[in-house]
Design a protein around this motif. Structure first.
Motif, PDB file in Angstrom:
ATOM      1  N   ARG A  83       0.831  -1.213   0.000  1.00 48.49           N
ATOM      2  CA  ARG A  83       0.000   0.000   0.000  1.00 48.49           C
ATOM      3  C   ARG A  83       0.867   1.265   0.000  1.00 48.49           C
ATOM      4  NH1 ARG A  83      -2.982  -1.288   3.875  1.00 48.49           N
ATOM      5  NH2 ARG A  83      -2.004  -0.178   5.621  1.00 48.49           N
ATOM      6  N   HIS A  84       1.991   1.252   0.708  1.00 47.22           N
ATOM      7  CA  HIS A  84       2.800   2.462   0.852  1.00 47.22           C
ATOM      8  C   HIS A  84       3.924   2.574  -0.169  1.00 47.22           C
ATOM      9  CE1 HIS A  84       0.976   4.014   4.539  1.00 47.22           C
ATOM     10  NE2 HIS A  84       0.822   2.752   4.904  1.00 47.22           N
ATOM     11  N   THR A  85       4.336   1.470  -0.780  1.00 43.98           N
ATOM     12  CA  THR A  85       5.433   1.528  -1.755  1.00 43.98           C
ATOM     13  C   THR A  85       5.014   1.147  -3.167  1.00 43.98           C
ATOM     14  OG1 THR A  85       6.184  -0.781  -1.487  1.00 43.98           O
ATOM     15  CG2 THR A  85       7.032   0.854   0.085  1.00 43.98           C
ATOM     16  N   GLY A  86       3.885   0.473  -3.304  1.00 38.68           N
ATOM     17  CA  GLY A  86       3.465  -0.001  -4.618  1.00 38.68           C
ATOM     18  C   GLY A  86       4.119  -1.300  -5.031  1.00 38.68           C
ATOM     19  N   LEU A  87       4.964  -1.872  -4.167  1.00 37.45           N
ATOM     20  CA  LEU A  87       5.676  -3.110  -4.473  1.00 37.45           C
ATOM     21  C   LEU A  87       5.413  -4.152  -3.398  1.00 37.45           C
ATOM     22  CD1 LEU A  87       9.217  -1.763  -5.472  1.00 37.45           C
ATOM     23  CD2 LEU A  87       7.515  -2.727  -7.023  1.00 37.45           C
ATOM     24  N   SER A  88       5.512  -5.422  -3.796  1.00 38.70           N
ATOM     25  CA  SER A  88       5.540  -6.495  -2.813  1.00 38.70           C
ATOM     26  C   SER A  88       6.909  -6.508  -2.143  1.00 38.70           C
ATOM     27  CB  SER A  88       5.284  -7.843  -3.490  1.00 38.70           C
ATOM     28  OG  SER A  88       6.367  -8.160  -4.358  1.00 38.70           O
ATOM     29  N   LEU A  89       7.035  -7.217  -1.038  1.00 37.23           N
ATOM     30  CA  LEU A  89       8.333  -7.360  -0.385  1.00 37.23           C
ATOM     31  C   LEU A  89       9.351  -7.992  -1.330  1.00 37.23           C
ATOM     32  CD1 LEU A  89       7.006  -8.601   3.058  1.00 37.23           C
ATOM     33  CD2 LEU A  89       8.307  -6.491   2.715  1.00 37.23           C
ATOM     34  N   HIS A  90       8.930  -9.014  -2.058  1.00 40.72           N
ATOM     35  CA  HIS A  90       9.833  -9.656  -3.012  1.00 40.72           C
ATOM     36  C   HIS A  90      10.189  -8.702  -4.153  1.00 40.72           C
ATOM     37  CE1 HIS A  90      11.723 -12.688  -5.526  1.00 40.72           C
ATOM     38  NE2 HIS A  90      10.939 -12.291  -6.518  1.00 40.72           N
ATOM     39  N   GLY A  91       9.205  -7.933  -4.646  1.00 41.19           N
ATOM     40  CA  GLY A  91       9.485  -6.993  -5.723  1.00 41.19           C
ATOM     41  C   GLY A  91      10.467  -5.917  -5.313  1.00 41.19           C
ATOM     42  N   TYR A  92      10.341  -5.437  -4.077  1.00 39.80           N
ATOM     43  CA  TYR A  92      11.280  -4.436  -3.547  1.00 39.80           C
ATOM     44  C   TYR A  92      12.680  -5.037  -3.442  1.00 39.80           C
ATOM     45  CZ  TYR A  92      13.366  -1.244  -0.091  1.00 39.80           C
ATOM     46  OH  TYR A  92      14.194  -0.380   0.571  1.00 39.80           O
ATOM     47  N   ARG A  93      12.758  -6.244  -2.892  1.00 41.36           N
ATOM     48  CA  ARG A  93      14.055  -6.897  -2.775  1.00 41.36           C
ATOM     49  C   ARG A  93      14.694  -7.088  -4.152  1.00 41.36           C
ATOM     50  NH1 ARG A  93      15.360 -13.233  -1.410  1.00 41.36           N
ATOM     51  NH2 ARG A  93      17.546 -12.965  -0.858  1.00 41.36           N
ATOM     52  N   GLN A  94      13.894  -7.463  -5.140  1.00 42.75           N
ATOM     53  CA  GLN A  94      14.417  -7.700  -6.482  1.00 42.75           C
ATOM     54  C   GLN A  94      15.003  -6.417  -7.071  1.00 42.75           C
ATOM     55  OE1 GLN A  94      15.078 -10.389  -7.811  1.00 42.75           O
ATOM     56  NE2 GLN A  94      14.543 -10.581  -9.976  1.00 42.75           N
ATOM     57  N   ARG A  95      14.313  -5.296  -6.897  1.00 39.81           N
ATOM     58  CA  ARG A  95      14.849  -4.031  -7.413  1.00 39.81           C
ATOM     59  C   ARG A  95      16.148  -3.655  -6.720  1.00 39.81           C
ATOM     60  NH1 ARG A  95      10.147   0.173  -9.395  1.00 39.81           N
ATOM     61  NH2 ARG A  95       8.798  -1.377 -10.373  1.00 39.81           N
ATOM     62  N   LEU A  96      16.214  -3.876  -5.413  1.00 37.26           N
ATOM     63  CA  LEU A  96      17.446  -3.578  -4.691  1.00 37.26           C
ATOM     64  C   LEU A  96      18.590  -4.472  -5.163  1.00 37.26           C
ATOM     65  CD1 LEU A  96      16.410  -3.014  -0.961  1.00 37.26           C
ATOM     66  CD2 LEU A  96      17.071  -1.298  -2.644  1.00 37.26           C
ATOM     67  N   ARG A  97      18.302  -5.748  -5.405  1.00 38.75           N
ATOM     68  CA  ARG A  97      19.348  -6.663  -5.867  1.00 38.75           C
ATOM     69  C   ARG A  97      19.906  -6.225  -7.208  1.00 38.75           C
ATOM     70  NH1 ARG A  97      17.679 -12.891  -5.075  1.00 38.75           N
ATOM     71  NH2 ARG A  97      15.854 -12.306  -6.303  1.00 38.75           N
ATOM     72  N   LEU A  98      19.035  -5.795  -8.114  1.00 34.94           N
ATOM     73  CA  LEU A  98      19.505  -5.335  -9.420  1.00 34.94           C
ATOM     74  C   LEU A  98      20.320  -4.050  -9.278  1.00 34.94           C
ATOM     75  CD1 LEU A  98      16.349  -6.039 -11.616  1.00 34.94           C
ATOM     76  CD2 LEU A  98      18.491  -7.344 -11.548  1.00 34.94           C
ATOM     77  N   ALA A  99      19.920  -3.174  -8.353  1.00 39.53           N
ATOM     78  CA  ALA A  99      20.673  -1.936  -8.124  1.00 39.53           C
ATOM     79  C   ALA A  99      22.067  -2.240  -7.587  1.00 39.53           C
ATOM     80  CB  ALA A  99      19.915  -1.032  -7.161  1.00 39.53           C
TER      81      ALA A  99
END
Length: 257
Positions: free
Chosen positions: A192-208
């Protein structure tokens, strides 16, 4: 707060600097005030910003927008040296930088385009061309607006950021335990607050993080995949191709030139 600033570009509309903040104990800085409208974009590491009654985590995928006169404090996430790209608007420029403070989570493709441009600016500003408002707008149009986060979401972000490239073997229940709430409640609140699932957030951080390590010259792609929790080098390559549109080897060549 000890820091080094490198001017990457200055023009009629925007001033672009790379700001490196040196390792400090995890405590809040003195209060600073923004002189002109600016965007703070991720480069290396993570930093917490305290803005009036809200706290934001500037991690590897978050963009923070600060209007003129905004008061803020900084606190490092971890002991490592951190860096960010600060884009300041010239006084009188009426664009997205002059709006109220807010944050976005960059899409992997947008992050790749921005990092490639910053690298080109650092190498040869004249050849790279200026960082234009159009490029920033394009990146933000692909990004997810992030609402101010409650304490549980901030705790979850801190947990994931701290372990993205150092401790890949954790479970989502571990994140919920760190956030002091149920996994069901955390998952709903996080999206609700980020627009991402926990896994989706982790995935973006891993790619960064992978992009940063490739820019630093990382050549062991199998080791990089293992460190970031991917099942194999091919798994990392597929995630890269899907999210960024390039392979890890292509990214390394472009960022390292």
């Amino acid at each position: 707060m000890p820091q080094d600033r490198t001017l990457l570009h200055t023009g009629d509309q925007l001033r672009v600097e790379r700001v490196v903040m040196h390792a400090l104990p995890p405590q809040w800085s003195p209060c600073y005030q923004v002189a002109s409208a600016r965007l703070v974009l991720p480069a290396r590491g993570a930093t917490e910003f305290r803005l009036a009654d809200q706290t934001r985590v500037l991690d590897g995928v978050t963009v923070l927008r600060l209007p003129p006169g905004q008061a803020y404090q900084l606190k490092p996430c971890g002991a490592a040296t951190r860096a960010s790209i600060v884009v300041s608007a010239r006084p009188g420029i009426d664009d997205a930088l002059a709006s109220a403070p807010s944050a976005w989570l960059l899409a992997p493709r947008a992050l790749w385009l921005l990092r490639r441009h910053w690298r080109a600016l650092a190498r040869d500003p004249l050849r790279a061309g200026p960082l234009t408002p159009a490029l920033l707008q394009h990146a933000l149009q692909q990004a997810l607006p992030a609402d101010p986060s409650p304490t549980a979401v901030l705790r979850a972000q801190r947990f994931i950021v701290a372990r993205t490239d150092t401790d890949a073997r954790w479970l989502l229940q571990d994140v919920a335990d760190a956030a002091c709430c149920s996994l069901f409640h955390l998952a709903r609140s996080f999206r609700r607050h980020t627009g991402l699932s926990l896994h989706g957030y982790r995935q973006r951080l891993r790619l960064a993080v992978a992009l940063q390590r490739l820019e630093d010259g990382e050549r062991d792609l199998a080791g990089l995949a293992h460190d970031l929790g991917f099942s194999s080098q091919s798994h990392l390559g597929a995630a890269f191709q899907r999210g960024l549109g390039v392979t890890p080897a292509q990214a390394r060549r472009e960022l390292g030139r």
